[in-house]
Design an enzyme around this catalytic site. Structure first.
Site, PDB file in Angstrom:
ATOM      1  N   HIS A 100       5.653 -56.229 101.893  1.00 33.64           N
ATOM      2  CA  HIS A 100       4.936 -54.949 102.026  1.00 33.64           C
ATOM      3  C   HIS A 100       5.896 -53.769 101.808  1.00 33.64           C
ATOM      4  CE1 HIS A 100       1.433 -57.116 103.201  1.00 33.64           C
ATOM      5  NE2 HIS A 100       1.873 -57.485 104.388  1.00 33.64           N
TER       6      HIS A 100
ATOM      7  N   ASP B  11      -2.346 -56.351  95.468  1.00 32.77           N
ATOM      8  CA  ASP B  11      -2.310 -57.674  96.089  1.00 32.77           C
ATOM      9  C   ASP B  11      -1.038 -58.421  95.689  1.00 32.77           C
ATOM     10  OD1 ASP B  11      -3.208 -59.761  97.615  1.00 32.77           O
ATOM     11  OD2 ASP B  11      -4.648 -60.508  96.139  1.00 32.77           O
TER      12      ASP B  11
ATOM     13  N   LEU C  46      -2.741 -34.387  91.254  1.00 28.42           N
ATOM     14  CA  LEU C  46      -3.266 -35.723  91.561  1.00 28.42           C
ATOM     15  C   LEU C  46      -3.788 -35.795  92.998  1.00 28.42           C
ATOM     16  CD1 LEU C  46      -3.372 -38.879  91.079  1.00 28.42           C
ATOM     17  CD2 LEU C  46      -0.992 -38.916  91.884  1.00 28.42           C
TER      18      LEU C  46
HETATM   19  C1  FPP Z   1      -2.031 -57.310  99.929  1.00 26.97           C
HETATM   20  O1  FPP Z   1      -0.993 -58.246  99.804  1.00 26.97           O
HETATM   21  C2  FPP Z   1      -1.523 -56.052 100.403  1.00 26.97           C
HETATM   22  C3  FPP Z   1      -1.876 -55.475 101.581  1.00 26.97           C
HETATM   23  C4  FPP Z   1      -2.816 -56.087 102.521  1.00 26.97           C
HETATM   24  C5  FPP Z   1      -1.304 -54.212 102.018  1.00 26.97           C
HETATM   25  C6  FPP Z   1      -0.970 -53.228 100.949  1.00 26.97           C
HETATM   26  C7  FPP Z   1       0.179 -52.441 101.419  1.00 26.97           C
HETATM   27  C8  FPP Z   1       1.184 -51.975 100.666  1.00 26.97           C
HETATM   28  C9  FPP Z   1       1.194 -52.087  99.216  1.00 26.97           C
HETATM   29  C10 FPP Z   1       2.367 -51.305 101.264  1.00 26.97           C
HETATM   30  C11 FPP Z   1       2.098 -50.143 102.102  1.00 26.97           C
HETATM   31  C12 FPP Z   1       1.216 -49.146 101.479  1.00 26.97           C
HETATM   32  C13 FPP Z   1       1.454 -47.822 101.494  1.00 26.97           C
HETATM   33  C14 FPP Z   1       0.456 -46.905 100.939  1.00 26.97           C
HETATM   34  C15 FPP Z   1       2.685 -47.255 102.040  1.00 26.97           C
HETATM   35  P1  FPP Z   1      -1.079 -59.585 100.630  1.00 26.97           P
HETATM   36  O2  FPP Z   1      -0.309 -59.396 101.883  1.00 26.97           O
HETATM   37  O3  FPP Z   1      -2.507 -59.995 100.860  1.00 26.97           O
HETATM   38  O4  FPP Z   1      -0.391 -60.573  99.656  1.00 26.97           O
HETATM   39  P2  FPP Z   1      -0.688 -62.140  99.485  1.00 26.97           P
HETATM   40  O5  FPP Z   1      -2.107 -62.250  98.987  1.00 26.97           O
HETATM   41  O6  FPP Z   1       0.309 -62.573  98.479  1.00 26.97           O
HETATM   42  O7  FPP Z   1      -0.492 -62.785 100.822  1.00 26.97           O
END
Ligand code: FPP
Length: 247
Positions: A44, A27, A138
């Site tokens: 992201h 997150d 893994l």
């Molecule tokens: C949460 O941060 C994250 C996500 C909803 C997406 C997770 C994706 C990645 C880490 C990148 C792509 C993944 C792979 C496996 C290639 P948020 O957007 O909710 O952050 P915020 O709470 O600060 O708005």
């Protein structure tokens, strides 16, 4: 809480107490971007780099299973451009990382309603899953279009169908049977659940499986999360006494 005050090496860990399964709620990508006056998609993208670092460390220290919450059932409700960018990033990741996964003996697996992914993303994902299927190192479980409650509904339907057809009796439904009808069938429960960015909640992740997981929440945003803090969290985990409800 922040776990990485002093430098730590993998050799500082107790090799007899390496968690078998680590699950992560990644997150804070959006906030990372906002603080830098960038757009959420840049967050992201940087988050995908962190995924590579954490996969490398897991492989190096001998973690058996790493489950990453990459896209939730609720994330479909985000603005269309963000959903499309996340899907594009995912596709790019599974294609670009395929060779590295094969070289390192890492197996890719997907959990969630994978059929809801756009067709091109689904195909790219399935290709990497198929090509890494026989790897014994893994195992990465990418949770995609995943929701814990959705998983439970899916499990109940599958068991109900078996009871309805006479293949199973209601009395034969045990905790093991429930476990065997989840997306995570065959995967041990997470020993350790990590959430970045400071929010102290589960957000519909692995509701059944985390019954006895140790939980670590760090203030660090996912794009800033790195090897040192990850190792420090594992060290912290190793110092905990797990009683599983016993004395
Ligand atoms: C949460 O941060 C994250 C996500 C909803 C997406 C997770 C994706 C990645 C880490 C990148 C792509 C993944 C792979 C496996 C290639 P948020 O957007 O909710 O952050 P915020 O709470 O600060 O708005």
């Amino acid at each position: 809480m922040n776990f990485s005050s002093s430098p730590i090496k993998s050799s500082d860990l107790d090799s007899n107490k390496i968690p078998k399964h680590i699950a992560i709620i990644m997150d804070g990508n959006g906030r990372w971007a906002k603080r830098r006056l960038l757009n959420r998609i840049n967050g992201h993208e940087k988050g995908a780099e962190t995924v590579k670092t954490i996969v490398r460390v897991c492989q190096e220290i001998g973690i058996a299973y790493l489950t990453l919450f990459a896209f939730s059932t609720e994330n479909w409700q985000r603005p269309k451009n963000e959903v499309m960018a996340l899907m594009a990033l995912l596709k790019k990741f599974v294609i670009a990382e395929q060779k590295n996964l094969i070289d390192k003996g890492i197996r890719l697996n997907g959990i969630g309603e994978l059929g809801k992914l756009p067709e091109d993303v689904y195909e790219a994902l399935m290709e990497t899953i198929t090509r890494t299927k026989s790897n014994c190192g893994l195992q990465i479980n990418l949770a995609l279009s995943y929701g814990g409650r959705d998983e439970i509904v899916h499990m109940v339907r599958r068991i109900a169908e078996k009871v309805h057809s006479g293949a199973m009796s209601p009395e034969s439904i045990t905790m093991e049977v429930v476990t065997d009808h989840l997306y995570t069938q065959g995967i041990p429960d997470p020993d350790l659940l990590i959430r970045t960015s400071g929010e102290i909640r589960i957000s519909n992740f692995l509701l059944w499986q985390i019954a006895y997981s140790e939980i670590c929440v760090t203030e660090t945003l996912w794009p800033d999360f790195g090897e040192n803090e990850f190792l420090a969290i594992i060290k912290n985990f190793q110092g905990r006494e797990r009683r599983f409800g016993k004395v």
